[in-house]
Design a protein around this motif. Sequence first.
Motif, PDB file in Angstrom:
ATOM      1  N   PHE A 591       0.844  -1.188   0.000  1.00  0.00           N
ATOM      2  CA  PHE A 591       0.000   0.000   0.000  1.00  0.00           C
ATOM      3  C   PHE A 591       0.886   1.248   0.000  1.00  0.00           C
ATOM      4  O   PHE A 591       1.846   1.345   0.761  1.00  0.00           O
ATOM      5  CB  PHE A 591      -0.919   0.006   1.221  1.00  0.00           C
ATOM      6  CG  PHE A 591      -1.909  -1.130   1.224  1.00  0.00           C
ATOM      7  CD1 PHE A 591      -3.158  -0.972   0.641  1.00  0.00           C
ATOM      8  CD2 PHE A 591      -1.584  -2.349   1.783  1.00  0.00           C
ATOM      9  CE1 PHE A 591      -4.066  -2.018   0.629  1.00  0.00           C
ATOM     10  CE2 PHE A 591      -2.482  -3.399   1.782  1.00  0.00           C
ATOM     11  CZ  PHE A 591      -3.733  -3.232   1.208  1.00  0.00           C
ATOM     12  N   LEU A 592       0.528   2.172  -0.873  1.00  0.00           N
ATOM     13  CA  LEU A 592       1.262   3.430  -0.975  1.00  0.00           C
ATOM     14  C   LEU A 592       0.324   4.582  -0.629  1.00  0.00           C
ATOM     15  O   LEU A 592      -0.876   4.547  -0.931  1.00  0.00           O
ATOM     16  CB  LEU A 592       1.793   3.628  -2.390  1.00  0.00           C
ATOM     17  CG  LEU A 592       2.698   2.522  -2.962  1.00  0.00           C
ATOM     18  CD1 LEU A 592       3.051   2.859  -4.407  1.00  0.00           C
ATOM     19  CD2 LEU A 592       3.955   2.378  -2.118  1.00  0.00           C
ATOM     20  N   GLU A 593       0.884   5.603   0.031  1.00  0.00           N
ATOM     21  CA  GLU A 593       0.140   6.833   0.282  1.00  0.00           C
ATOM     22  C   GLU A 593       0.777   7.947  -0.522  1.00  0.00           C
ATOM     23  O   GLU A 593       1.997   8.140  -0.473  1.00  0.00           O
ATOM     24  CB  GLU A 593       0.170   7.205   1.772  1.00  0.00           C
ATOM     25  CG  GLU A 593      -0.903   6.523   2.595  1.00  0.00           C
ATOM     26  CD  GLU A 593      -1.093   7.196   3.939  1.00  0.00           C
ATOM     27  OE1 GLU A 593      -2.121   6.942   4.574  1.00  0.00           O
ATOM     28  OE2 GLU A 593      -0.216   7.991   4.343  1.00  0.00           O
ATOM     29  N   ILE A 594      -0.057   8.647  -1.292  1.00  0.00           N
ATOM     30  CA  ILE A 594       0.420   9.768  -2.097  1.00  0.00           C
ATOM     31  C   ILE A 594      -0.351  11.011  -1.689  1.00  0.00           C
ATOM     32  O   ILE A 594      -1.587  11.009  -1.626  1.00  0.00           O
ATOM     33  CB  ILE A 594       0.234   9.495  -3.598  1.00  0.00           C
ATOM     34  CG1 ILE A 594       1.029   8.249  -4.013  1.00  0.00           C
ATOM     35  CG2 ILE A 594       0.650  10.702  -4.419  1.00  0.00           C
ATOM     36  CD1 ILE A 594       0.822   7.856  -5.448  1.00  0.00           C
ATOM     37  N   HIS A 595       0.383  12.078  -1.367  1.00  0.00           N
ATOM     38  CA  HIS A 595      -0.235  13.330  -0.945  1.00  0.00           C
ATOM     39  C   HIS A 595      -0.160  14.339  -2.085  1.00  0.00           C
ATOM     40  O   HIS A 595       0.897  14.563  -2.663  1.00  0.00           O
ATOM     41  CB  HIS A 595       0.474  13.888   0.285  1.00  0.00           C
ATOM     42  CG  HIS A 595       0.384  12.982   1.478  1.00  0.00           C
ATOM     43  ND1 HIS A 595      -0.514  13.172   2.490  1.00  0.00           N
ATOM     44  CD2 HIS A 595       1.089  11.863   1.796  1.00  0.00           C
ATOM     45  CE1 HIS A 595      -0.360  12.229   3.394  1.00  0.00           C
ATOM     46  NE2 HIS A 595       0.612  11.414   3.002  1.00  0.00           N
ATOM     47  N   ALA A 596      -1.305  14.927  -2.420  1.00  0.00           N
ATOM     48  CA  ALA A 596      -1.370  15.981  -3.430  1.00  0.00           C
ATOM     49  C   ALA A 596      -2.138  17.148  -2.828  1.00  0.00           C
ATOM     50  O   ALA A 596      -3.374  17.133  -2.785  1.00  0.00           O
ATOM     51  CB  ALA A 596      -2.054  15.473  -4.698  1.00  0.00           C
ATOM     52  N   TYR A 601      -4.123  10.010  -1.252  1.00  0.00           N
ATOM     53  CA  TYR A 601      -4.547   8.847  -2.022  1.00  0.00           C
ATOM     54  C   TYR A 601      -3.845   7.607  -1.467  1.00  0.00           C
ATOM     55  O   TYR A 601      -2.650   7.632  -1.174  1.00  0.00           O
ATOM     56  CB  TYR A 601      -4.191   9.010  -3.506  1.00  0.00           C
ATOM     57  CG  TYR A 601      -4.834  10.210  -4.158  1.00  0.00           C
ATOM     58  CD1 TYR A 601      -6.112  10.109  -4.718  1.00  0.00           C
ATOM     59  CD2 TYR A 601      -4.171  11.436  -4.211  1.00  0.00           C
ATOM     60  CE1 TYR A 601      -6.704  11.215  -5.326  1.00  0.00           C
ATOM     61  CE2 TYR A 601      -4.757  12.538  -4.807  1.00  0.00           C
ATOM     62  CZ  TYR A 601      -6.022  12.427  -5.363  1.00  0.00           C
ATOM     63  OH  TYR A 601      -6.603  13.511  -5.953  1.00  0.00           O
ATOM     64  N   ARG A 602      -4.604   6.529  -1.309  1.00  0.00           N
ATOM     65  CA  ARG A 602      -4.030   5.251  -0.910  1.00  0.00           C
ATOM     66  C   ARG A 602      -4.167   4.288  -2.069  1.00  0.00           C
ATOM     67  O   ARG A 602      -5.260   4.065  -2.584  1.00  0.00           O
ATOM     68  CB  ARG A 602      -4.743   4.710   0.332  1.00  0.00           C
ATOM     69  CG  ARG A 602      -4.465   5.552   1.581  1.00  0.00           C
ATOM     70  CD  ARG A 602      -5.240   5.041   2.779  1.00  0.00           C
ATOM     71  NE  ARG A 602      -4.978   5.875   3.940  1.00  0.00           N
ATOM     72  CZ  ARG A 602      -5.876   6.173   4.871  1.00  0.00           C
ATOM     73  NH1 ARG A 602      -7.103   5.707   4.770  1.00  0.00           N
ATOM     74  NH2 ARG A 602      -5.552   6.934   5.912  1.00  0.00           N
ATOM     75  N   ILE A 603      -3.053   3.705  -2.454  1.00  0.00           N
ATOM     76  CA  ILE A 603      -3.009   2.861  -3.642  1.00  0.00           C
ATOM     77  C   ILE A 603      -2.555   1.471  -3.239  1.00  0.00           C
ATOM     78  O   ILE A 603      -1.524   1.297  -2.571  1.00  0.00           O
ATOM     79  CB  ILE A 603      -2.061   3.437  -4.698  1.00  0.00           C
ATOM     80  CG1 ILE A 603      -2.512   4.859  -5.081  1.00  0.00           C
ATOM     81  CG2 ILE A 603      -1.990   2.541  -5.911  1.00  0.00           C
ATOM     82  CD1 ILE A 603      -1.559   5.564  -6.015  1.00  0.00           C
ATOM     83  N   ALA A 604      -3.330   0.458  -3.650  1.00  0.00           N
ATOM     84  CA  ALA A 604      -2.958  -0.930  -3.416  1.00  0.00           C
ATOM     85  C   ALA A 604      -2.188  -1.450  -4.627  1.00  0.00           C
ATOM     86  O   ALA A 604      -2.624  -1.273  -5.773  1.00  0.00           O
ATOM     87  CB  ALA A 604      -4.201  -1.790  -3.180  1.00  0.00           C
ATOM     88  N   VAL A 605      -1.041  -2.087  -4.377  1.00  0.00           N
ATOM     89  CA  VAL A 605      -0.183  -2.573  -5.451  1.00  0.00           C
ATOM     90  C   VAL A 605       0.049  -4.067  -5.278  1.00  0.00           C
ATOM     91  O   VAL A 605       0.480  -4.525  -4.212  1.00  0.00           O
ATOM     92  CB  VAL A 605       1.179  -1.842  -5.448  1.00  0.00           C
ATOM     93  CG1 VAL A 605       2.051  -2.342  -6.586  1.00  0.00           C
ATOM     94  CG2 VAL A 605       0.969  -0.338  -5.546  1.00  0.00           C
ATOM     95  N   ARG A 606      -0.255  -4.852  -6.313  1.00  0.00           N
ATOM     96  CA  ARG A 606      -0.001  -6.286  -6.289  1.00  0.00           C
ATOM     97  C   ARG A 606       0.964  -6.644  -7.413  1.00  0.00           C
ATOM     98  O   ARG A 606       0.895  -6.089  -8.516  1.00  0.00           O
ATOM     99  CB  ARG A 606      -1.300  -7.085  -6.474  1.00  0.00           C
ATOM    100  CG  ARG A 606      -2.276  -6.992  -5.318  1.00  0.00           C
ATOM    101  CD  ARG A 606      -3.435  -7.969  -5.524  1.00  0.00           C
ATOM    102  NE  ARG A 606      -4.363  -7.923  -4.400  1.00  0.00           N
ATOM    103  CZ  ARG A 606      -5.414  -7.123  -4.312  1.00  0.00           C
ATOM    104  NH1 ARG A 606      -5.663  -6.281  -5.312  1.00  0.00           N
ATOM    105  NH2 ARG A 606      -6.207  -7.141  -3.267  1.00  0.00           N
TER     106      ARG A 606
END
Length: 612
Positions: A591-596, A601-606
């Motif tokens: 899981f990645l958190e990106i701040h704009a 934004y929380r992004i799930a990566v598989r």
Amino acid sequence: MRIRPAGDRCLTVTVGRRIHPRIHRRVQRLVALLESSVVSGIIELVPSYCAIAIHYDPLRVTPTEIRRWIRGVRTRGSHSAGNASANARLIEIPTCYGGEHGPDLEAVARHARVTPEAVIDLHQKTDYLVYMLGFTPGFPYLGGLDPRIAAPRRAEPRTHIPAGAVGIAGRQTGIYPVASPGGWQLIGRTPVCLFDPNRPGRPFLLAPGDRVRFVPISEAEYGRLAGSDADAALDRARPQESASPDDTRRTAHAEGAAGSDRASGTSVRIISAGVFSTIQDAGRHGYQRFGMPVAGAMDQFALHAGNLLVGNSAGSAAIEFTFAGLEVEFVRDAVIAVCGARCTLEMIDRSGRSRPIRDWCAVEVAAGSRVVVRATTSGCRGYLCIAGGWQIPSVLGSASTYLRAGVGGIAGRSLAAGDVLSVATSAGPARLTAVPESIIAEVYPREAPIRVVPGPHVGRFPRAEVERFLAASWKVGVNSDRMGYRLDGPAVGRARAREAELISESVEEGTVQIPPNGQPVVMLADRQTTGGYPKIAHVISGDLPRLAQSAPGARIRFTPVGITEAHALLQRSAEHLAFVARLAGERDTDFLEIHAGNTRYRIAVRAMQSTG
């Protein structure tokens, strides 16, 4: 009928403005109608003298839907011939008057200018209506006392009144179900146990709508009934019918809260319980109508997050500790998480080597190791959760400790050095992870005011006093506890001409009451279920965790919000917990958190498998 909010998780339905049997029958009838067609999301109904508190889950049902349900049920019920009083019971209470069991009988007689025998005769010749239960578990508010034997409370309350004591205060008479302090004039005592959480099918002897008749017995008979023949004392109560069948149904709200019944896989020994530690879970729902507080964790967000980190159901039991000093030893390998107050934690292995460990993070602990809470650097309450869950007997559907009644946890008391706790076998979480700091910062913002919605009695206060309440900086008093926070600051004045109209009703978690001294009290987890002080505001559910972390001496301010905003914030907290559950439960997902700007934004990566 008037429907109004009482916080962001409760609506109050008022059907009258005075204490009267006719109003009571309206309350009981509406309760029966509502329970016959309950809708999803309703947690429990709590009747009082003139009103019904409807506790609900705003993530499952809206206030608009509840209002529509209430009005629909009431309309349909007006055409039915049902009678809620048909299920009322007459219960005889054997009572030994005077002597050591009724030390104030003669004082009551002197005040009434009659003989002690006349007081007994007047007291036992009436059938008393149980209007509601509150104050302590099973305490009945009885109506019908002969005004000739009404007596004021004692000038100096007793620090200890035994269970079963029968007393008079003003024009009220009642029975103390559990030992507690109190200021009522004691005229007798009954050997009948009004509250026994281990009594099958009837933990509470009385219920709203019952009638009570006191039956004089001799001191010798009291001794016999109170001694080896305890069951006979209950038989002497002789209800016309058995306890309501929905006594057992109410446990459904808290099913599983006490943890699994799986066989123990390990055990943990308490080396030091620190300042104050108890077992708490999501709480004991469904029994507030009988005077039993919900109790449970003061900081439910931290409890839920900690359990999710270690792979448990969110509401499982945890050790709630206050400040530093807790030290536990693990007999076998375990996975734990400590959430809540920011802590300095140390793990010491069996060889004596130590290393710091993180809070708000799942951590593996080797057999023979000890974990010590060295300090709390921010906040005051932490939660030690363990994979598999603490195996604590369930009392009325919950493992939560409620000290005033001596129920739940370890024999109804706080933890002590030498206690050994069993833990269920568990596969643990799919992976070890931590709650993101961004979530912690959002749920527990520093220096931000505590958000409140208006209380149902805010109109009783002059506008200037409401503004004073909202503008003031309040200090959490040193005598604050799990029952409530007493706040020190400028006294909030009331419109005294209207005070007499206020009738005791349900008290919700987060209720801000203004007692006669003008110093606010915020009612919390172990609050009594009913009260008669004006409610100026309610702390929103989303800010209760942050309030729970405010230590005595801390400064807090309040700011008003609307119910819609309060529900949106509660939804946001639920989303945070769902994200934590995914973090701990999905082994192959990052899981990645990106701040704009102000957006996160929380992004799930598989990882994708190559097909080439």
